[in-house]
Design an enzyme around this catalytic site. Structure first.
Site, PDB file in Angstrom:
ATOM      1  N   LYS A 119     -18.126  -3.665  32.794  1.00 30.00           N
ATOM      2  CA  LYS A 119     -18.721  -2.530  32.084  1.00 30.00           C
ATOM      3  C   LYS A 119     -18.496  -2.571  30.572  1.00 30.00           C
ATOM      4  O   LYS A 119     -19.392  -2.210  29.804  1.00 30.00           O
ATOM      5  CB  LYS A 119     -18.216  -1.210  32.670  1.00 30.00           C
ATOM      6  CG  LYS A 119     -18.522  -1.054  34.166  1.00 30.00           C
ATOM      7  CD  LYS A 119     -19.994  -1.276  34.515  1.00 30.00           C
ATOM      8  CE  LYS A 119     -20.166  -1.670  35.959  1.00 30.00           C
ATOM      9  NZ  LYS A 119     -21.508  -2.156  36.316  1.00 30.00           N
ATOM     10  N   GLU A 207     -15.141   7.103  26.476  1.00 28.27           N
ATOM     11  CA  GLU A 207     -16.480   7.538  26.075  1.00 28.27           C
ATOM     12  C   GLU A 207     -16.439   9.023  25.798  1.00 28.27           C
ATOM     13  O   GLU A 207     -15.707   9.757  26.468  1.00 28.27           O
ATOM     14  CB  GLU A 207     -17.492   7.316  27.227  1.00 28.27           C
ATOM     15  CG  GLU A 207     -18.025   5.911  27.342  1.00 28.27           C
ATOM     16  CD  GLU A 207     -19.004   5.765  28.501  1.00 28.27           C
ATOM     17  OE1 GLU A 207     -19.316   6.779  29.155  1.00 28.27           O
ATOM     18  OE2 GLU A 207     -19.431   4.642  28.745  1.00 28.27           O
ATOM     19  N   HIS A 242     -20.081  11.030  43.862  1.00 30.74           N
ATOM     20  CA  HIS A 242     -20.742   9.787  43.467  1.00 30.74           C
ATOM     21  C   HIS A 242     -21.570   9.172  44.583  1.00 30.74           C
ATOM     22  O   HIS A 242     -21.950   8.008  44.514  1.00 30.74           O
ATOM     23  CB  HIS A 242     -19.741   8.782  42.886  1.00 30.74           C
ATOM     24  CG  HIS A 242     -18.948   9.377  41.762  1.00 30.74           C
ATOM     25  ND1 HIS A 242     -19.550   9.937  40.667  1.00 30.74           N
ATOM     26  CD2 HIS A 242     -17.624   9.537  41.586  1.00 30.74           C
ATOM     27  CE1 HIS A 242     -18.627  10.414  39.859  1.00 30.74           C
ATOM     28  NE2 HIS A 242     -17.448  10.193  40.392  1.00 30.74           N
ATOM     29  N   ARG A 299     -29.820  -5.137  41.622  1.00 29.50           N
ATOM     30  CA  ARG A 299     -30.271  -5.296  43.016  1.00 29.50           C
ATOM     31  C   ARG A 299     -31.436  -4.346  43.265  1.00 29.50           C
ATOM     32  O   ARG A 299     -31.739  -3.501  42.416  1.00 29.50           O
ATOM     33  CB  ARG A 299     -29.122  -4.905  43.958  1.00 29.50           C
ATOM     34  CG  ARG A 299     -28.686  -3.462  43.718  1.00 29.50           C
ATOM     35  CD  ARG A 299     -27.739  -2.906  44.756  1.00 29.50           C
ATOM     36  NE  ARG A 299     -27.592  -1.469  44.598  1.00 29.50           N
ATOM     37  CZ  ARG A 299     -26.756  -0.856  43.782  1.00 29.50           C
ATOM     38  NH1 ARG A 299     -25.951  -1.559  43.007  1.00 29.50           N
ATOM     39  NH2 ARG A 299     -26.710   0.465  43.706  1.00 29.50           N
TER      40      ARG A 299
HETATM   41  C1  MV4 Z   1     -20.120   9.971  32.508  1.00 32.76           C
HETATM   42  C2  MV4 Z   1     -20.303  11.357  32.632  1.00 32.76           C
HETATM   43  C3  MV4 Z   1     -20.225  12.109  31.479  1.00 32.76           C
HETATM   44  N1  MV4 Z   1     -19.957  11.519  30.291  1.00 32.76           N
HETATM   45  N2  MV4 Z   1     -19.868   9.429  31.307  1.00 32.76           N
HETATM   46  C4  MV4 Z   1     -20.132   8.935  37.173  1.00 32.76           C
HETATM   47  C5  MV4 Z   1     -20.360   7.627  37.849  1.00 32.76           C
HETATM   48  C6  MV4 Z   1     -20.481   6.610  36.793  1.00 32.76           C
HETATM   49  N3  MV4 Z   1     -21.565   5.707  37.062  1.00 32.76           N
HETATM   50  C7  MV4 Z   1     -20.669   7.369  35.526  1.00 32.76           C
HETATM   51  N4  MV4 Z   1     -20.435   8.755  35.811  1.00 32.76           N
HETATM   52  C8  MV4 Z   1     -20.414   9.665  34.797  1.00 32.76           C
HETATM   53  N5  MV4 Z   1     -20.194   9.150  33.559  1.00 32.76           N
HETATM   54  C9  MV4 Z   1     -19.779  10.191  30.241  1.00 32.76           C
HETATM   55  N6  MV4 Z   1     -19.508   9.634  29.055  1.00 32.76           N
HETATM   56  C10 MV4 Z   1     -20.559  11.892  33.884  1.00 32.76           C
HETATM   57  C11 MV4 Z   1     -20.598  11.048  34.978  1.00 32.76           C
HETATM   58  C12 MV4 Z   1     -20.836  11.693  36.260  1.00 32.76           C
HETATM   59  C13 MV4 Z   1     -21.975  11.451  36.990  1.00 32.76           C
HETATM   60  C14 MV4 Z   1     -22.937  10.563  36.562  1.00 32.76           C
HETATM   61  C15 MV4 Z   1     -24.056  10.322  37.308  1.00 32.76           C
HETATM   62  C16 MV4 Z   1     -24.230  11.000  38.492  1.00 32.76           C
HETATM   63  C17 MV4 Z   1     -23.289  11.882  38.949  1.00 32.76           C
HETATM   64  C18 MV4 Z   1     -22.149  12.118  38.214  1.00 32.76           C
HETATM   65  C19 MV4 Z   1     -21.212  13.015  38.675  1.00 32.76           C
HETATM   66  C20 MV4 Z   1     -20.093  13.233  37.960  1.00 32.76           C
HETATM   67  C21 MV4 Z   1     -19.904  12.562  36.743  1.00 32.76           C
END
Ligand code: MV4
Length: 507
Positions: A119, A207, A242, A299
């Protein structure tokens, strides 16, 4: 390698294996299944032209065993391998092993998987390609910080709240939200520990936290000639821990102008890593309309059908065509959004606790009818095993408008019956009735924010068809309270037991 591809080994199980085999059958391509001991009677085995056992139920000893899968490819004479999603699909070692064994890997080059897999590396690469990422700090060496104190100093510069994420990670593992300076050090150490145990690497980066984001992802497609296009977006904000539960395309939050901007960024991201085939760029879409690249999934994804519905193209056909070396059969300007599609992931799980509910499916009625698609990995009498993902099927509906796709989904859900195991069908029926969902006003906190309504215990009124449910209940009551049941003329008596089917009807 001799082209065109004549026989494909599907290195997967369940609905995605069946879905890939369907495309192969349409194209006149022979299919080879592999299966673990737990899957001898599975639908994907019954659907394939040939099937080979590859070991014990644990995935590590079967579906994840590269040598066993490649051995079957060799023995069966398969020209290509489709990895589906999960399992070996994003393991660059597997893509490389296929390349070396002279078998076509239906996916991107191993170098593109590697470039997106780490990442922090992907973040750095995307920044230099001009792709917007969430403002943050990968640490002085690009791989985390020398100390929690150094990380805190950086976090205060970025401004709280911040997100701590595992460099090696993805998918939310090792992720922490910190909104209080006093809690930073403990959170940082916790994130390191979780990253170490999940990925064997304790590097953590920072972040700026995007509050109440939507999860919007762009489907991209690239051919071997260097043409890359976007197939618009999916909104996957309806998640729990998630785990995606409902997805839709297009996103109700995306305007045509934003769609074009996000699409062009996604194409730039894919091109920067030499991408080929089907891929998805995940973005966070903030409340103010700004968007940030999160990660790229290299994918075909679970939720690809909603895109297929709105672009009216078969993505597996396209994957195979690209693997055969053909250029994409369309240009960006040939693509447009047709109507709207919704997907509900139907799981064998306790609807209140979200815990898997494995067991035998004793009764099954899967919906159909106009513009309804049920991508299923099971049949009546088959088993949901403890070893794998407990998804029963993906139910997808299409409509000329979002409202019609949703109403059609409610109708399709009302037809769905599963006996013998618990399912999340009632949960889906509740979401589909929710006003915020129907208006498209939701973000990633939707399920948490509507817990009381969505997770309350099941009641009789749950049935979409409440009159029918009331009648069933009345009949059951009459049968159960009758002192004696008269035998029918053939000597049999109606059962006084509540069958699983009847019980399920009431949910
Ligand atoms: C974040 C975020 C808020 N701010 N990054 C969750 C899984 C991962 N792929 C990234 N995720 C998040 N990253 C920043 N800088 C909030 C989430 C997040 C989230 C993102 C997508 C779908 C559902 C989520 C549920 C909680 C938090």
């Amino acid at each position: 390698m001799p082209l065109p591809i004549k026989k494909i080994l599907i290195a997967n199980r369940g609905e995605i294996a069946v879905r890939v085999m369907r495309a192969c059958r349409e194209l006149g391509i022979k299919t080879v299944a592999v299966y673990s001991d737990a899957d001898r009677a599975a639908l994907h085995v019954r659907t394939a032209d040939e099937a080979y056992p590859i070991g014990p139920p644990p995935a590590r000893e079967s579906y994840l065993d590269i040598a066993k899968v490649l051995d079957v490819a060799k023995r069966s004479g398969a020209d290509a391998i489709h990895p589906g999603y999960g399992f070996l699909s994003e393991k660059s070692e597997f893509a490389r092993a296929c390349e070396e064994a002279g078998v076509i890997f239906i996916g991107p080059p191993s170098s593109a998987i590697d470039a997106m897999g780490d990442k922090t590396r992907a973040r750095a690469k995307m920044m230099s390609a001009g792709v917007p990422v969430v403002p943050g700090d990968n640490g002085p060496t690009g791989r985390g910080f020398p100390s929690a104190e150094a990380a805190l100093e950086s976090a205060l510069k970025i401004g709280l709240p911040v997100m701590l994420k595992a460099s090696a990670g993805g998918g939310g593992k090792g992720m922490r939200l910190v909104d209080d300076e006093k809690k930073f050090v403990a959170a940082y150490q916790g994130a390191q520990r979780e990253a170490k145990s999940a990925f064997g690497d304790d590097a953590v980066y920072l972040e700026k936290a995007v509050l109440r984001p939507r999860h919007v992802e762009i489907q991209v497609f690239a051919d071997q000639q260097g043409n890359t296009v976007y197939l618009f977006e999916r909104d996957c904000s309806i998640q729990r821990r998630h785990q995606k539960v409902i997805e839709e395309a297009p996103s109700p939050a995306v305007t045509p102008e934003l769609r074009r901007r996000m699409g062009e960024v996604a194409v730039k991201a894919a091109s920067a890593v030499g991408y080929v085939g089907a891929g998805t760029c995940e973005f966070l879409l903030a409340e103010d309309g700004s968007f940030y690249f999160l990660e790229m999934n290299t994918r075909l994804q679970v939720e690809h059908p909603v895109t297929e519905m709105i672009v009216q193209r078969d993505l597996v056909h396209l994957q195979i065509s690209v693997a055969n070396g053909h250029p994409l059969p369309f240009k960006q300007d040939d693509l447009k959004v047709h109507g709207a599609a919704v997907e509900c992931r139907i799981y064998a799980e306790d609807p209140l606790k979200f815990l898997p509910s494995p067991g035998k499916i004793t009764q099954l009625r899967q919906p159909s009818g106009p513009f309804v698609r049920d991508d299923s990995g099971v049949y009546e009498g088959s088993e949901i095993s403890v070893y794998y993902d407990p998804m029963i099927s993906k139910l997808i509906t299409w409509g000329p408008t979002r409202a019609e796709a949703i109403d059609r989904m409610a109708r399709a859900l009302s037809e769905y019956r599963v006996g013998g195991i618990k399912t999340n069908l009632a949960f889906h029926r509740r979401v589909l009735k929710n006003e915020d969902f129907r208006r498209g006003r939701y973000d990633t906190s939707f399920i948490e924010g509507h817990k009381a309504e969505l997770l309350r215990p099941l009641e009789l009124d749950e049935n979409d068809d409440s009159l029918d449910a009331a009648l069933t209940a009345a009949v059951l009551h009459a049968v159960e309270s009758a002192p004696k049941v008269a035998a029918a003329s053939d000597g049999t008596a109606p059962s006084t037991e509540r069958s699983a089917w009847q019980t399920n009807r009431l949910l």
